[in-house]
Motif scaffolding. Sequence first.
Motif, PDB file in Angstrom:
ATOM      1  N   ARG A 125       0.873  -1.183  -0.149  1.00  0.00           N
ATOM      2  CA  ARG A 125      -0.136  -0.010   0.030  1.00  0.00           C
ATOM      3  C   ARG A 125       0.910   1.264  -0.152  1.00  0.00           C
ATOM      4  O   ARG A 125       0.455   2.245  -0.426  1.00  0.00           O
ATOM      5  CB  ARG A 125      -0.915  -0.010   1.277  1.00  0.00           C
ATOM      6  N   ALA A 126       1.958   1.075   0.456  1.00  0.00           N
ATOM      7  CA  ALA A 126       3.076   2.219   0.692  1.00  0.00           C
ATOM      8  C   ALA A 126       3.159   2.897  -0.842  1.00  0.00           C
ATOM      9  O   ALA A 126       3.570   4.049  -1.179  1.00  0.00           O
ATOM     10  CB  ALA A 126       4.401   1.833   1.262  1.00  0.00           C
ATOM     11  N   TRP A 127       3.260   1.900  -1.594  1.00  0.00           N
ATOM     12  CA  TRP A 127       3.544   2.369  -3.150  1.00  0.00           C
ATOM     13  C   TRP A 127       2.515   2.529  -3.876  1.00  0.00           C
ATOM     14  O   TRP A 127       2.587   3.251  -5.205  1.00  0.00           O
ATOM     15  CB  TRP A 127       4.530   1.102  -3.742  1.00  0.00           C
ATOM     16  N   HIS A 128       1.215   1.931  -3.849  1.00  0.00           N
ATOM     17  CA  HIS A 128       0.019   1.869  -4.705  1.00  0.00           C
ATOM     18  C   HIS A 128      -0.951   2.870  -4.158  1.00  0.00           C
ATOM     19  O   HIS A 128      -1.142   2.850  -2.874  1.00  0.00           O
ATOM     20  CB  HIS A 128      -0.432   0.602  -4.509  1.00  0.00           C
ATOM     21  N   SER A 129      -1.164   3.832  -4.896  1.00  0.00           N
ATOM     22  CA  SER A 129      -2.593   4.665  -4.565  1.00  0.00           C
ATOM     23  C   SER A 129      -3.483   3.445  -4.669  1.00  0.00           C
ATOM     24  O   SER A 129      -3.487   2.880  -5.490  1.00  0.00           O
ATOM     25  CB  SER A 129      -2.640   5.847  -5.569  1.00  0.00           C
ATOM     26  N   LEU A 146      11.525   0.770  -7.162  1.00  0.00           N
ATOM     27  CA  LEU A 146      11.001   0.806  -5.960  1.00  0.00           C
ATOM     28  C   LEU A 146      11.484   0.302  -4.857  1.00  0.00           C
ATOM     29  O   LEU A 146      11.703   0.773  -3.816  1.00  0.00           O
ATOM     30  CB  LEU A 146       9.640   0.172  -6.133  1.00  0.00           C
ATOM     31  N   PHE A 147      12.195  -0.999  -5.029  1.00  0.00           N
ATOM     32  CA  PHE A 147      12.772  -1.670  -4.061  1.00  0.00           C
ATOM     33  C   PHE A 147      14.145  -0.994  -3.484  1.00  0.00           C
ATOM     34  O   PHE A 147      14.659  -1.187  -2.666  1.00  0.00           O
ATOM     35  CB  PHE A 147      13.267  -3.172  -4.497  1.00  0.00           C
ATOM     36  N   ASP A 148      14.723  -0.342  -4.699  1.00  0.00           N
ATOM     37  CA  ASP A 148      16.028   0.378  -4.427  1.00  0.00           C
ATOM     38  C   ASP A 148      15.933   1.648  -3.717  1.00  0.00           C
ATOM     39  O   ASP A 148      16.510   2.054  -2.839  1.00  0.00           O
ATOM     40  CB  ASP A 148      16.795   0.787  -6.003  1.00  0.00           C
ATOM     41  N   ARG A 149      14.824   2.396  -4.054  1.00  0.00           N
ATOM     42  CA  ARG A 149      14.730   3.787  -3.790  1.00  0.00           C
ATOM     43  C   ARG A 149      13.566   4.067  -2.603  1.00  0.00           C
ATOM     44  O   ARG A 149      13.612   5.256  -1.986  1.00  0.00           O
ATOM     45  CB  ARG A 149      14.256   4.630  -4.632  1.00  0.00           C
ATOM     46  N   CYS A 150      12.645   3.286  -2.481  1.00  0.00           N
ATOM     47  CA  CYS A 150      11.319   3.737  -1.721  1.00  0.00           C
ATOM     48  C   CYS A 150      11.206   2.646  -0.608  1.00  0.00           C
ATOM     49  O   CYS A 150      10.082   2.086  -0.324  1.00  0.00           O
ATOM     50  CB  CYS A 150      10.071   3.516  -2.637  1.00  0.00           C
ATOM     51  N   VAL A 151      12.145   2.254   0.260  1.00  0.00           N
ATOM     52  CA  VAL A 151      12.042   1.503   1.312  1.00  0.00           C
ATOM     53  C   VAL A 151      13.001   2.053   2.473  1.00  0.00           C
ATOM     54  O   VAL A 151      13.940   3.027   2.334  1.00  0.00           O
ATOM     55  CB  VAL A 151      12.983   0.128   0.945  1.00  0.00           C
ATOM     56  N   ASP A 152      12.476   1.678   3.634  1.00  0.00           N
ATOM     57  CA  ASP A 152      13.042   2.328   5.032  1.00  0.00           C
ATOM     58  C   ASP A 152      14.184   1.603   5.453  1.00  0.00           C
ATOM     59  O   ASP A 152      14.669   0.599   4.832  1.00  0.00           O
ATOM     60  CB  ASP A 152      11.969   2.369   6.032  1.00  0.00           C
ATOM     61  N   ALA A 153      14.818   2.004   6.367  1.00  0.00           N
ATOM     62  CA  ALA A 153      16.150   1.418   6.805  1.00  0.00           C
ATOM     63  C   ALA A 153      15.990  -0.054   6.992  1.00  0.00           C
ATOM     64  O   ALA A 153      16.919  -1.025   6.822  1.00  0.00           O
ATOM     65  CB  ALA A 153      16.533   2.022   8.041  1.00  0.00           C
ATOM     66  N   SER A 154      14.833  -0.651   7.353  1.00  0.00           N
ATOM     67  CA  SER A 154      14.738  -1.938   7.568  1.00  0.00           C
ATOM     68  C   SER A 154      14.317  -2.785   6.417  1.00  0.00           C
ATOM     69  O   SER A 154      14.177  -4.014   6.268  1.00  0.00           O
ATOM     70  CB  SER A 154      13.351  -2.192   8.599  1.00  0.00           C
ATOM     71  N   ALA A 207       8.559  -1.542   2.441  1.00  0.00           N
ATOM     72  CA  ALA A 207       8.130  -0.593   1.507  1.00  0.00           C
ATOM     73  C   ALA A 207       7.810   0.651   2.378  1.00  0.00           C
ATOM     74  O   ALA A 207       6.961   1.021   3.259  1.00  0.00           O
ATOM     75  CB  ALA A 207       6.912  -0.920   0.767  1.00  0.00           C
ATOM     76  N   SER A 208       8.166   2.037   1.593  1.00  0.00           N
ATOM     77  CA  SER A 208       7.844   3.240   2.182  1.00  0.00           C
ATOM     78  C   SER A 208       7.453   4.324   1.036  1.00  0.00           C
ATOM     79  O   SER A 208       7.859   4.076  -0.078  1.00  0.00           O
ATOM     80  CB  SER A 208       9.088   3.707   2.839  1.00  0.00           C
ATOM     81  N   ALA A 209       6.479   5.083   1.356  1.00  0.00           N
ATOM     82  CA  ALA A 209       5.916   5.975   0.348  1.00  0.00           C
ATOM     83  C   ALA A 209       7.007   6.995   0.174  1.00  0.00           C
ATOM     84  O   ALA A 209       6.956   7.953  -0.781  1.00  0.00           O
ATOM     85  CB  ALA A 209       4.900   6.597   0.956  1.00  0.00           C
ATOM     86  N   GLU A 210       8.172   7.384   1.220  1.00  0.00           N
ATOM     87  CA  GLU A 210       9.115   8.231   0.829  1.00  0.00           C
ATOM     88  C   GLU A 210       9.930   8.077  -0.277  1.00  0.00           C
ATOM     89  O   GLU A 210       9.991   7.213  -0.719  1.00  0.00           O
ATOM     90  CB  GLU A 210      10.069   8.027   2.109  1.00  0.00           C
ATOM     91  N   GLY A 211       9.878   9.079  -1.093  1.00  0.00           N
ATOM     92  CA  GLY A 211      10.665   9.153  -2.284  1.00  0.00           C
ATOM     93  C   GLY A 211       9.776   8.587  -3.522  1.00  0.00           C
ATOM     94  O   GLY A 211      10.313   8.762  -4.698  1.00  0.00           O
ATOM     95  N   ILE A 212       8.748   8.493  -3.261  1.00  0.00           N
ATOM     96  CA  ILE A 212       8.000   7.671  -4.522  1.00  0.00           C
ATOM     97  C   ILE A 212       7.516   8.994  -5.571  1.00  0.00           C
ATOM     98  O   ILE A 212       7.475   8.809  -6.558  1.00  0.00           O
ATOM     99  CB  ILE A 212       6.748   6.788  -4.101  1.00  0.00           C
ATOM    100  N   ALA A 213       7.275  10.056  -4.827  1.00  0.00           N
ATOM    101  CA  ALA A 213       6.537  11.014  -5.762  1.00  0.00           C
ATOM    102  C   ALA A 213       7.795  11.632  -6.700  1.00  0.00           C
ATOM    103  O   ALA A 213       7.744  11.764  -7.787  1.00  0.00           O
ATOM    104  CB  ALA A 213       6.391  12.523  -5.164  1.00  0.00           C
ATOM    105  N   GLY A 214       9.162  11.547  -6.026  1.00  0.00           N
ATOM    106  CA  GLY A 214      10.291  12.065  -6.938  1.00  0.00           C
ATOM    107  C   GLY A 214      10.414  10.885  -8.060  1.00  0.00           C
ATOM    108  O   GLY A 214      10.822  11.083  -9.126  1.00  0.00           O
TER     109      GLY A 214
END
Lengths: 333, 333
Positions: A71-75, A190-198, A201-208
């Motif tokens: 859900r963090a990646w998909h609207s 998405l796996f490279d750039r939109c994940v948190d430290a653990s 999946a994270s929504a952080e960075g997805i807009a960019g």
Amino acid sequence: MELPATPAATQSSSPRVSDLSEGELLQLILAQFHEAKTSVVGPGDDAAVLAPGGNIVITTDMMIEGPDFRRAWHSGFELGWKAAATNLSDVAAMGARPSGLTVALASPSDVPAAYLVEIARGFDAACQTLAPGCGVVGGDLSTAPVLSLSITALGNLEGRQPVLRSGAQPGDVVAVAGDLGLAAAGLSLLFDRCVDASGAASAEGIAGLWAEHPELLAAQLAPSPPIPLGIEAAQHGASSMIDISDSLSLDASRVARASGVSINLFRDQLGAYADDALTGGEDHALLATFLPGSVPHGFRVIGEVGPLSESPLSVDGVATVGRGWDPFDSSRR
Amino acid sequence: MELPATPAATQSSSPRVSDLSEGELLQLILAQFHEAKTSVVGPGDDAAVLAPGGNIVITTDMMIEGPDFRRAWHSGFELGWKAAATNLSDVAAMGARPSGLTVALASPSDVPAAYLVEIARGFDAACQTLAPGCGVVGGDLSTAPVLSLSITALGNLEGRQPVLRSGAQPGDVVAVAGDLGLAAAGLSLLFDRCVDASGAASAEGIAGLWAEHPELLAAQLAPSPPIPLGIEAAQHGASSMIDISDSLSLDASRVARASGVSINLFRDQLGAYADDALTGGEDHALLATFLPGSVPHGFRVIGEVGPLSESPLSVDGVATVGRGWDPFDSSRR
């Protein structure tokens, strides 16, 4: 494989789901079923075909939060779009016109209601855009610990014969309609750039990421398979067809095996994301075989069909083992 | 109700799924859908009806471990049987002959493979027993944190008009085919006798309960709805029909509302489990309305249809509010 014949929920000696591959488990399950009297084409192709008239095509697919989407990646809109598009593509791969979808949706109770409404909007928009005239005809709503969608799509063959995986002939060309490798490339990003430290999946960075690679993210999160080209292929006498969902190498191998032929792919025809295409899933392009000279507009030739040989699949003449997406493997990662 | 128009997964101000009833949420979702060109009867009845010919009936239903079933109580065989039977019943309630099922199954990886094989055996046995000629025509296999089944059933109207919820007429009699209240009585027994100290479902004691109350446990765990009587009802001119899945009071109210009439039930005709029937779900009996004198064999009269009045439902002339099974309520218990 031998399994206990009695209910065995509590038997600790029984193999678990995780001990078997999807293929092994499917084989055990399919062995339990009598054929439906109405069944023209049973389980095993992109969709089943039913009487009366052999005109009805039906396919079903589940999307579960975790193995199938995050859900963090998909609207919600993208998720609904993808769920509709991937099922429409299975109908198209039989040479049928999508006629209706049913949607069963189970949601945790803390999901925003607006997210579910957006899923519904995405479903509707995908139908309107990719298969005008098709729409959601029924559904079910339930609760579950993770968001789960189950889609069934119906199609109409309109009197045409279904295009199966099993009809490829030596001498045919192998052609594809739709994108190759973009969905897998998008997933890698998405796996490279939109994940948190653990690593979650994270929504952080997805807009960019959307701004940088809109084509790759769209292919992964809200794909647009070429649905009408499935009918086009059937009308041009496609001898076989499959929706590329698990990877080009795996799905081409399936066609070769089902048809009792071999397939050789031309690497320089696979585009900029050839590696992603060969081993990554979710392209939902249509892979079909035609007589040379009968390839319809919208398809491009990427290979050739040869006689049965030791290896069902080769790339530029070098034997290749099909590998790609397996939800059971992915859950063990 | 107004909801944000943009994707809102992260908006904490949006109402959650748990803030809405199933009906409210459904209304919001259905508002998103354009009608399919092929749709003859859309969402809202037991099943949808599709062109061409208006002969195809389709219905879908999800069963999720937790809200819908507990593995401690259900053998795999019973679970598969129930999943098939309840969907066949929705097809029957349209007056159609079941023609095929698709099954999407998502399982945790530690479930014994034999349990899934038993589910498949139960599916097949229910089709063979309750709707000979119908069978599983397709499916999907995936992984999920809880066992989830999603079933879609297709039926053929064979040229008959679909029997909807909306056709009951004042002067009709209300009749039922199948058991009333047994499934709910069985569920009460399971909650009373087969739970551990924490109240969680436990397999302890279930063999003894089966020995004592086989009819009640079978009705709950592996029901046998009278599928062929759906066609029989249609052929005898049933003016309305519904599968009783959420409770007799709730489903009779739905028929009354959809038809713009009132329904009065005769309490002394509801059998030994009248209270369970009125407010408990999962009977999967067929509730239909007929002209007096046209009630087919296998149905028994339990009420009468009157003109629209302030209360859609009464029992022995006393106004009654329909209440029963709601998966969203149950998840909040």
